[in-house]
Design a protein around this motif. Structure first.
Motif, PDB file in Angstrom:
ATOM      1  N   UNK A 131      11.430   0.720  -9.788  1.00 39.80           N
ATOM      2  CA  UNK A 131      10.971   0.098  -8.734  1.00 39.80           C
ATOM      3  C   UNK A 131      11.855   0.080  -7.649  1.00 39.80           C
ATOM      4  N   UNK A 132      13.112   0.311  -7.708  1.00 43.36           N
ATOM      5  CA  UNK A 132      14.221   0.578  -6.553  1.00 43.36           C
ATOM      6  C   UNK A 132      13.876   1.831  -5.930  1.00 43.36           C
ATOM      7  N   UNK A 133      13.500   2.752  -6.327  1.00 46.29           N
ATOM      8  CA  UNK A 133      13.058   4.197  -5.807  1.00 46.29           C
ATOM      9  C   UNK A 133      11.977   3.768  -5.101  1.00 46.29           C
ATOM     10  N   UNK A 134      10.958   3.186  -5.740  1.00 44.74           N
ATOM     11  CA  UNK A 134       9.537   3.151  -4.953  1.00 44.74           C
ATOM     12  C   UNK A 134       9.711   2.444  -3.900  1.00 44.74           C
ATOM     13  N   UNK A 135      10.514   1.204  -3.884  1.00 45.50           N
ATOM     14  CA  UNK A 135      10.699   0.488  -2.615  1.00 45.50           C
ATOM     15  C   UNK A 135      11.654   1.442  -1.562  1.00 45.50           C
ATOM     16  N   UNK A 136      12.659   2.135  -2.108  1.00 45.55           N
ATOM     17  CA  UNK A 136      13.298   2.954  -1.087  1.00 45.55           C
ATOM     18  C   UNK A 136      12.142   4.017  -0.446  1.00 45.55           C
ATOM     19  N   UNK A 137      11.755   4.735  -1.149  1.00 45.12           N
ATOM     20  CA  UNK A 137      10.542   5.796  -0.709  1.00 45.12           C
ATOM     21  C   UNK A 137       9.601   5.054   0.272  1.00 45.12           C
ATOM     22  N   UNK A 138       8.671   4.011  -0.077  1.00 48.99           N
ATOM     23  CA  UNK A 138       7.752   3.511   0.603  1.00 48.99           C
ATOM     24  C   UNK A 138       8.473   2.923   1.875  1.00 48.99           C
ATOM     25  N   UNK A 139       9.345   2.281   1.908  1.00 47.68           N
ATOM     26  CA  UNK A 139      10.086   1.666   3.138  1.00 47.68           C
ATOM     27  C   UNK A 139      10.760   2.722   4.248  1.00 47.68           C
ATOM     28  N   UNK A 183       0.768  -1.179   0.101  1.00 40.73           N
ATOM     29  CA  UNK A 183       0.066  -0.026  -0.114  1.00 40.73           C
ATOM     30  C   UNK A 183       0.929   1.285   0.254  1.00 40.73           C
ATOM     31  N   UNK A 184       2.035   1.196   0.701  1.00 46.25           N
ATOM     32  CA  UNK A 184       2.938   2.299   0.762  1.00 46.25           C
ATOM     33  C   UNK A 184       3.435   2.753  -0.413  1.00 46.25           C
ATOM     34  N   UNK A 185       3.840   1.534  -1.120  1.00 47.14           N
ATOM     35  CA  UNK A 185       4.520   1.694  -2.538  1.00 47.14           C
ATOM     36  C   UNK A 185       3.489   2.390  -3.508  1.00 47.14           C
ATOM     37  N   UNK A 186       2.253   2.020  -3.454  1.00 45.45           N
ATOM     38  CA  UNK A 186       1.089   2.404  -4.572  1.00 45.45           C
ATOM     39  C   UNK A 186       1.082   3.950  -4.244  1.00 45.45           C
ATOM     40  N   UNK A 187       1.006   4.278  -2.696  1.00 45.16           N
ATOM     41  CA  UNK A 187       0.935   5.936  -2.477  1.00 45.16           C
ATOM     42  C   UNK A 187       2.440   6.467  -3.056  1.00 45.16           C
ATOM     43  N   UNK A 188       3.481   5.740  -2.779  1.00 43.98           N
ATOM     44  CA  UNK A 188       4.807   6.333  -3.213  1.00 43.98           C
ATOM     45  C   UNK A 188       4.870   6.677  -4.791  1.00 43.98           C
ATOM     46  N   UNK A 189       4.208   5.889  -5.443  1.00 46.06           N
ATOM     47  CA  UNK A 189       4.073   5.807  -6.799  1.00 46.06           C
ATOM     48  C   UNK A 189       3.426   7.132  -7.429  1.00 46.06           C
ATOM     49  N   UNK A 190       2.249   7.239  -6.874  1.00 44.56           N
ATOM     50  CA  UNK A 190       1.669   8.483  -7.054  1.00 44.56           C
ATOM     51  C   UNK A 190       2.018   9.761  -6.712  1.00 44.56           C
ATOM     52  N   UNK A 191       2.707   9.742  -5.526  1.00 49.72           N
ATOM     53  CA  UNK A 191       3.677  11.030  -4.998  1.00 49.72           C
ATOM     54  C   UNK A 191       4.810  11.339  -6.008  1.00 49.72           C
ATOM     55  N   UNK A 192       5.715  10.312  -6.422  1.00 49.83           N
ATOM     56  CA  UNK A 192       6.469  10.520  -7.358  1.00 49.83           C
ATOM     57  C   UNK A 192       6.292  11.118  -8.453  1.00 49.83           C
ATOM     58  N   UNK A 211       5.345  14.781  -8.225  1.00 49.05           N
ATOM     59  CA  UNK A 211       6.634  15.525  -8.032  1.00 49.05           C
ATOM     60  C   UNK A 211       7.553  15.312  -9.164  1.00 49.05           C
ATOM     61  N   UNK A 212       7.280  14.261 -10.137  1.00 43.77           N
ATOM     62  CA  UNK A 212       8.209  14.231 -11.397  1.00 43.77           C
ATOM     63  C   UNK A 212       9.600  13.539 -10.880  1.00 43.77           C
ATOM     64  N   UNK A 213       9.590  12.937  -9.613  1.00 44.46           N
ATOM     65  CA  UNK A 213      10.341  12.251  -9.246  1.00 44.46           C
ATOM     66  C   UNK A 213      10.742  10.710 -10.014  1.00 44.46           C
ATOM     67  N   UNK A 214      11.726   9.974  -9.987  1.00 46.25           N
ATOM     68  CA  UNK A 214      11.999   8.735 -10.310  1.00 46.25           C
ATOM     69  C   UNK A 214      10.903   7.544 -10.063  1.00 46.25           C
ATOM     70  N   UNK A 215      10.296   6.973 -11.023  1.00 49.07           N
ATOM     71  CA  UNK A 215       9.044   5.992 -10.542  1.00 49.07           C
ATOM     72  C   UNK A 215       9.839   4.433 -10.726  1.00 49.07           C
TER      73      UNK A 215
END
Length: 94
Positions: free
Chosen positions: A69-77, A51-60, A63-67
């Motif tokens: 998989x490795x960045x989403x995992x880093x952000x969501x955790x 769930x956190x990863x899905x939210x992180x994807x939308x936030x990225x 904000x125009x950030x890298x989407x």
């Protein structure tokens, strides 16, 4: 062969229970099992992080950030991201 060690985020660990009045992964799993959905603590953690990863994807995306998989995992955790999401949810009158 030994079990792999868990990954510690650069900014520490976050747990559901440490973010306020939430339950820990074991308590979530026990409650879900009591309500008829068999679950263990690892599954509870995986569902939460998914769930956190899905939210992180939308936030990225917003904000125009890298989407990647490795960045989403880093952000969501990241416990800071998770804490921010909790703060947003607490601030709403839901």
């Amino acid at each position: 062969m030994s079990m792999p060690k868990g990954h510690k985020s650069k900014h520490g660990y976050a747990t559901v229970s440490s973010l306020g009045q939430g339950l820990g992964y074991r308590e979530i799993a026990e409650k879900m099992t009591e309500e008829g959905d068999t679950m263990n603590h690892s599954t509870a953690r995986n569902v939460f992080l998914s769930a956190m990863k899905k939210i992180a994807k939308d936030v990225c995306v917003l904000t125009g950030s890298d989407v990647s998989d490795s960045n989403l995992k880093r952000v969501s955790s990241d416990p800071r991201f998770q804490s921010g999401i909790v703060d947003i949810l607490k601030s709403r009158d839901v």
